[in-house]
Design an enzyme around this catalytic site. Sequence first.
Site, short mmCIF file in Angstrom:
data_model
loop_
_atom_site.label_atom_id
_atom_site.label_comp_id
_atom_site.label_asym_id
_atom_site.label_seq_id
_atom_site.Cartn_x
_atom_site.Cartn_y
_atom_site.Cartn_z
N GLU A 1 0.83 -1.22 0.00
CA GLU A 1 0.00 0.00 0.00
C GLU A 1 0.85 1.26 0.00
OE1 GLU A 1 -2.83 0.25 -0.85
OE2 GLU A 1 -3.26 -1.89 -0.66
C1 LIG Z 1 2.65 -9.87 0.37
C2 LIG Z 1 2.43 -8.78 -0.61
C3 LIG Z 1 1.15 -8.44 -0.98
C4 LIG Z 1 0.94 -7.43 -1.94
N1 LIG Z 1 -0.33 -7.17 -2.39
C5 LIG Z 1 -0.49 -6.36 -3.47
C6 LIG Z 1 -1.77 -6.23 -4.09
O1 LIG Z 1 -2.77 -6.81 -3.66
N2 LIG Z 1 -1.88 -5.45 -5.20
C7 LIG Z 1 -0.80 -4.79 -5.73
O2 LIG Z 1 -0.95 -4.13 -6.74
N3 LIG Z 1 0.43 -4.87 -5.15
C8 LIG Z 1 0.60 -5.65 -4.04
N4 LIG Z 1 1.84 -5.77 -3.46
C9 LIG Z 1 2.96 -5.01 -4.01
C10 LIG Z 1 3.42 -3.89 -3.08
O3 LIG Z 1 2.46 -2.87 -3.02
C11 LIG Z 1 4.80 -3.41 -3.58
O4 LIG Z 1 5.71 -4.43 -3.26
C12 LIG Z 1 5.21 -2.10 -2.95
O5 LIG Z 1 4.41 -1.05 -3.43
C13 LIG Z 1 6.68 -1.74 -3.23
O6 LIG Z 1 7.01 -1.92 -4.57
P1 LIG Z 1 8.33 -2.76 -4.95
O7 LIG Z 1 8.23 -4.06 -4.23
O8 LIG Z 1 8.46 -2.82 -6.41
O9 LIG Z 1 9.52 -1.94 -4.31
P2 LIG Z 1 10.28 -0.69 -4.99
O10 LIG Z 1 9.28 0.28 -5.50
O11 LIG Z 1 11.30 -1.21 -5.93
O12 LIG Z 1 10.99 -0.04 -3.73
C14 LIG Z 1 12.21 -0.58 -3.17
C15 LIG Z 1 12.66 0.36 -2.04
O13 LIG Z 1 12.94 1.66 -2.59
C16 LIG Z 1 12.21 2.64 -1.87
N5 LIG Z 1 11.78 3.73 -2.76
C17 LIG Z 1 11.31 3.64 -4.02
N6 LIG Z 1 11.02 4.86 -4.51
C18 LIG Z 1 11.29 5.74 -3.53
C19 LIG Z 1 11.19 7.17 -3.40
N7 LIG Z 1 10.72 7.93 -4.39
N8 LIG Z 1 11.55 7.74 -2.23
C20 LIG Z 1 12.01 6.99 -1.19
N9 LIG Z 1 12.15 5.65 -1.26
C21 LIG Z 1 11.77 5.03 -2.41
C22 LIG Z 1 11.00 1.91 -1.30
O14 LIG Z 1 10.47 2.57 -0.15
C23 LIG Z 1 11.60 0.55 -0.97
O15 LIG Z 1 12.21 0.61 0.30
C24 LIG Z 1 2.06 -6.74 -2.48
C25 LIG Z 1 3.35 -7.07 -2.07
C26 LIG Z 1 3.55 -8.09 -1.17
C27 LIG Z 1 4.97 -8.46 -0.80
#
Ligand SMILES: Cc1cc2nc3c(=O)[nH]c(=O)nc-3n(C[C@H](O)[C@H](O)[C@H](O)COP(=O)(O)OP(=O)(O)OC[C@H]3O[C@@H](n4cnc5c(N)ncnc54)[C@H](O)[C@@H]3O)c2cc1C
Length: 588
Positions: free
Chosen positions: A443
């Site tokens: 989220e």
């Molecule tokens: C168990 C689980 C359930 C989920 N359920 C859903 C779902 O139902 N629907 C859905 O669509 N998604 C879902 N997700 C996805 C989840 O919302 C994403 O994993 C999350 O938004 C982060 O994206 P990412 O994993 O690609 O990390 P990234 O975006 O690659 O981020 C990696 C790190 O970089 C940091 N970062 C990135 N950009 C910035 C910035 N501009 N400023 C500061 N820090 C930054 C982040 O905070 C994080 O620490 C789920 C994930 C999991 C693991």
Amino acid sequence: MWTYEPPLPQMNFMLRQVLDAPATWAACPALADLDSATVQEVLKQAGRFAAEVLAPTNAPGDLQGCTLKDGAVTTPTGFREAYAQFVQGGWPALACAPEAGGQCLSQALNAALYEMLVSANHAWTMYPGLLHGAYEVLLHHGVPHLKETYLGKMTSGEWLATMCLTEAQAGSDLGLVRTKAQPVDGASPANGVPVRVSGNKIFISGGDHDLTPNIVHLVLCRLPDAPAGTKGLSLALVPKVLPDGTRNAVHCDGIEKKMGIKGSATCQMRFDQAQGWLIGEPNRGLAAMFLMMNAARLHVAMQGLAHLEAATQNAWRYAAERVQMRAAQRPEGAAPAAADPIAWHPAMRRTLWTLRAQAEGARLLALHTALRLDTAEQHPDPAERQQAGDDVALLTPVLKAFFTHLGHHGADEALGVFGGYGFVHDYGIEQSVRDSRIAMIYEGTNQIQAVDLLQRKVLDDGGTRLNRLLDRLAEEAVRCDAAGQGAAATALREQLRAWRQATQALLDGRTADPGWALRVADDYLHACGHALLAWAWATLLRASAGQDAPTARLFTQAAQVGLDWVLPQAGVHWQRVHTREAALPWLD
Ligand SMILES: Cc1cc2nc3c(=O)[nH]c(=O)nc-3n(C[C@H](O)[C@H](O)[C@H](O)COP(=O)(O)OP(=O)(O)OC[C@H]3O[C@@H](n4cnc5c(N)ncnc54)[C@H](O)[C@@H]3O)c2cc1C
């Protein structure tokens, strides 16, 4: 062993005696009939369902997990039966509009319900967790024929819903989403128009399962020739089963092996020219989705509180039972013994009371915010609705990030109370540590919430909305003074002063150093979280001090511990917000 007792006395006391929820509801015609007896009964039944039906499935569900066979997901034993009872009890419809088949009970009751469900079984609660947000999107942005087919089934919980945003290359940055939506027969794109959706989504909670015969996917996608970035995103409703009963081209290709919430199926989804319909205006998908995401963010905040509460309860119970060493000081009248409960050792008392103080403060803030949401949605005066909506917009990112931080770190502290037993599965607390971690990530990660709070919600309007919120919070200091709680009033005023000062400094320095806010956003959010806790503890103290009832005594003690032992942490965060000159080197 791990147990769960719904915190009904605290919830009831807070709603009635501390927050005067009936006054909020009386001002909103749709909620005016909500009386104390109904509220108590709803909470009691919700607590019974959580403790008696859900909690027993928590640890076994963690061990068993979900399985995927021939493209179909099976949830752990007992999940289906629990969900059937949930639907039968009418719980999905609790806070939905009557015209959509809902009961239109307060958002505060919905928040309390979800706190109890997650405390009892976080993984299970992931399945109905997104339903209310999906319902909101369809209610506000869907065309009549889609509402007619889907809204009633979603309100009743007969069909569940998902939120399909994330793709392998698009996590925090949804502007990188590639999934395509092609209007059928060359129709020009418009709300409700049929489309063919193609693309791959990952990490989709409840993407497939065996709880309901149909699943309504809300998919973020891109129309042909859409602008790049977030301004070119549209939203489509794509059901697993089409209205004529045939299976749509929506496939679950895999489920993730995860650290926690193992009973929740986190799915890799493939949409293969799947039949769908646009919801909302073309290229305005993210705006429509924000309704769902805001509802989901408050919901995730409740997950943080739920873990904090369950961990706190179990740590308190264990610390009262476990005896090790004689305490240096013992309660008056304690019988001599070779060893005393670990709860008597000062270090343990501090940990246990810190957890309790944070849980009660967070609960008051959560219920307060949910009542503001009631006002924002139901008050007849547009100015009142606007003001309450502004408060909710500001509070949502703080609660999401701060509560989930407290939930996970609180579970970790609670694990320490169990010593070595905390590290083994049988005591359940290690599951809380694993399960609570994800709430800090999905989220919108907690860092993304911090940036959203500081840049979009606070600095972009020059601090206007924030100042209105702080003026309102300051009224509590006046009430505390009048009630003879001068120290609490001073602590609260000090936090509000630090909040205004830090915000003004960031506003003043923004142009000269645009990166400053980004470097300190995390500390700003945590400092705001503590300042809000100061408001909550001052409020609890003022409303309960001097009363003899057990809940009032608990609130008085917890609030005092919070102000004395926890609030000083705010100082570190405020201080770091002001470290404008500190170097932050690039990584080689
Ligand atoms: C168990 C689980 C359930 C989920 N359920 C859903 C779902 O139902 N629907 C859905 O669509 N998604 C879902 N997700 C996805 C989840 O919302 C994403 O994993 C999350 O938004 C982060 O994206 P990412 O994993 O690609 O990390 P990234 O975006 O690659 O981020 C990696 C790190 O970089 C940091 N970062 C990135 N950009 C910035 C910035 N501009 N400023 C500061 N820090 C930054 C982040 O905070 C994080 O620490 C789920 C994930 C999991 C693991």
